[in-house]
Design an enzyme around this catalytic site. Structure first.
Site, PDB file in Angstrom:
ATOM      1  N   ASP A 203      53.251 -53.276   8.710  1.00  0.00           N
ATOM      2  CA  ASP A 203      51.866 -52.973   9.493  1.00  0.00           C
ATOM      3  C   ASP A 203      51.078 -54.116   9.742  1.00  0.00           C
ATOM      4  O   ASP A 203      51.352 -55.422   9.449  1.00  0.00           O
ATOM      5  CB  ASP A 203      51.190 -52.202   8.276  1.00  0.00           C
ATOM      6  CG  ASP A 203      50.207 -51.131   9.237  1.00  0.00           C
ATOM      7  OD1 ASP A 203      50.124 -51.275  10.588  1.00  0.00           O
ATOM      8  OD2 ASP A 203      49.440 -50.469   8.578  1.00  0.00           O
ATOM      9  N   HIS A 342      54.048 -43.366  17.303  1.00  0.00           N
ATOM     10  CA  HIS A 342      52.720 -43.563  16.832  1.00  0.00           C
ATOM     11  C   HIS A 342      52.152 -44.739  17.391  1.00  0.00           C
ATOM     12  O   HIS A 342      50.936 -44.700  17.984  1.00  0.00           O
ATOM     13  CB  HIS A 342      52.842 -43.807  15.286  1.00  0.00           C
ATOM     14  CG  HIS A 342      51.517 -44.303  14.519  1.00  0.00           C
ATOM     15  ND1 HIS A 342      50.432 -43.353  14.611  1.00  0.00           N
ATOM     16  CD2 HIS A 342      51.075 -45.432  14.022  1.00  0.00           C
ATOM     17  CE1 HIS A 342      49.703 -44.162  13.964  1.00  0.00           C
ATOM     18  NE2 HIS A 342      50.052 -45.325  13.517  1.00  0.00           N
TER      19      HIS A 342
END
Ligand code: N7H
Length: 483
Positions: A203, A342
């Protein structure tokens, strides 16, 4: 590149978490209410000089760079403190004028309640059919006035700063001015998962670069500072509206906090049960491929728009290449990246183009919380321990930033618009539709309108609030000053 001359950022006046992120291995979010306004202001006067500024974070980042270049391996004892207020907290401290952000003024609990307005479905959090309240933990249904963020490289350093703060506000004495509603402590996952969130994906790779501050990497889009910081050049405007944030908001930013639980064993079970079938792909590789297509990146962080068929860890680690894509070659096909992935749903890049994208950019500064998945959980495919993401993002407008991304993109089955597939479906990671199941398409490169249904949510919102992270000047000269 804009040709408008712009004022440099006043880094001494901006809290450190907003544009660069507090340096952290652990981070605690302490949610509080103000019990006594005047005593609280006195505490705030003591706390204000301890708030970590953007200048400090910039210096700390340079120190770490040097430390690494000197091949030193021990962790530098860096800690940080930031603070932000909900509209309840601002009101208690006398700031009652309209801040011109509907979501902030409403508060996250109201924003998360189901709506009957089909054009504005809201955040879509699952809710209790009787009370119509989102299924949050009770603490986030209470009034929260402020949050204090404490970061550090270890528990001891963090606890030392927490003790200092408790003293400022007289905690445990008759002068106590605050009461704790809840606290959540996040931690970077242990090696080799360092930097990866609980589903296993790297991330914190893609953030907007700030004009006049960051030097963008190839492919990284630059936004005017005003998209993130209020009262700054360009961008600090709602489309079609005049900038009307009050003066005291200058150099501040809205902080969105969401406690998002992640059902990791269930997510992995879903991948295992629905592998993408392609010639030469083992079921395990098919499951990994499905995960990558749901996310838009391989677990390593390598973007599938660049490397669609196999992972490329070197590409993932290379900041010169890992954001250098924009879907421009695949505006109508999903051979590389599905429309619902996403990262494509939350930053559709050239699907919309730079002008439309600018007001929608946010800076994400969250951290995972909770333990690693146990052997028992893996075996049973069932979550037994609370884990997830302490999601934090900053923007100068929640209406245009977080709220819009969640409501109008992640939860909108027709977005991105104008594709050959007219209903691409939900964002399979964060898309929400109250208590209903959710479908998404595009995962199978050979049958792009084939759809998969998620019967449970793998990301479960458990609460949150909308906060305003003020400038140091506003903290000292407005909020900490007696009326
Ligand atoms: Fe997302 N994840 O770790 O699985 N996110 N996110 N996110 N997210 C991104 O590109 C994740 C959430 C954005 O610019 C990556 O840095 C999880 C919310 C945006 O290309 C990964 C949760 C919102 C981007 C994750 C979660 C967003 C992004 C790829 C919840 C806003 C940048 C790494 C538990 C409403 C897209 C990276 C771009 C990227 C994960 C939540 C937004 C791995 C687990 C609620 C804008």
């Amino acid at each position: 590149m804009s040709t408008t001359p712009q004022t440099p950022l006043n880094l001494d006046n901006i809290q450190g978490d907003i544009i660069q992120g507090l340096l952290k291995k652990v981070e605690r979010y302490v949610f509080l209410t103000i019990k006594d306004v005047e005593l609280f202001r006195a505490g705030l006067q003591q706390l204000a000089p301890a708030i970590t500024t953007a200048t400090q974070v910039k210096q700390e980042r340079e120190m770490i760079k040097q430390h690494k270049a000197d091949r030193k391996t021990h962790l530098l004892p860096i800690t940080g403190i930031n603070i932000a207020f909900s509209r309840f907290g601002l009101n208690k401290l006398g700031l009652t004028e309209d801040i011109n952000d509907a979501a902030f003024t409403k508060g996250q609990l109201n924003d998360a309640r189901p709506t009957s307005d089909l054009t504005k479905p809201g955040l879509g959090d699952p809710f209790d059919e009787l009370s119509r309240d989102p299924k949050w933990i009770p603490e986030f249904k209470k009034q929260i006035d402020l949050v204090i963020l404490i970061s550090g490289n270890c528990e001891e350093g963090l606890e030392e700063r927490a003790a200092e703060i408790r003293q400022f506000f007289g905690v445990g004495t008759p002068q106590q001015s605050i009461e704790q509603i809840y606290q959540l402590q996040g931690n970077v996952r242990p090696e080799p998962e360092n930097g990866h969130e609980h589903f296993g994906f790297m991330d914190g790779i893609s953030q907007p670069a700030i004009e006049n501050f960051d030097i963008p990497f190839p492919g990284q889009k630059t936004v005017p500072a005003g998209v993130i910081l209020m009262g700054n050049d360009l961008g600090d405007i709602s489309p079609g509206k005049v900038p009307t944030h009050p003066d005291w908001t200058k150099d501040g930013s809205f902080l969105v906090f969401r406690k998002l639980a992640q059902l990791v064993p269930e997510f992995n079970d879903f991948l295992a049960k629905n592998p993408i079938v392609l010639p030469g792909l083992t079921p395990e590789a098919g499951s990994e491929f499905l995960g990558a297509r749901m996310m838009g990146r391989w677990k390593s962080g390598a973007p599938i728009d660049i490397t669609p068929l196999k992972d490329d860890p070197q590409l993932a680690d290379d900041a010169e290449r890992n954001n250098n894509f924009n879907y421009s070659d695949t505006l109508n096909v999903q051979d590389r990246c599905p429309f619902t992935a996403h990262i494509r749903k939350t930053n559709p890049r050239d699907d919309l183009g730079d002008v439309a994208m600018k007001p929608r950019r946010i800076i994400r500064q969250g951290i995972p919380y909770g333990p690693e998945v146990t052997a028992e959980e893996k075996l049973s495919n069932k979550t037994a321990y609370d884990r997830g993401l302490a999601f934090v993002c900053y923007q100068s407008s929640i209406d245009n930033g977080f709220h819009f991304i969640q409501e109008s993109w992640a939860n909108n089955i027709q977005f991105p618009f104008g594709k050959l597939v007219t209903k691409p479906g939900f964002d399979p990671i964060i898309g929400m539709k109250g208590n209903d199941t959710r479908d998404f398409t595009g995962f199978d490169p050979q049958a792009q309108d084939k759809s998969l249904t998620e019967t449970i949510d793998f990301v479960v919102p458990q609460g949150g609030e909308y906060f305003f992270s003020p400038s140091i000047k506003t903290l000292k000269e407005v909020l900490a000053k007696s009326a």
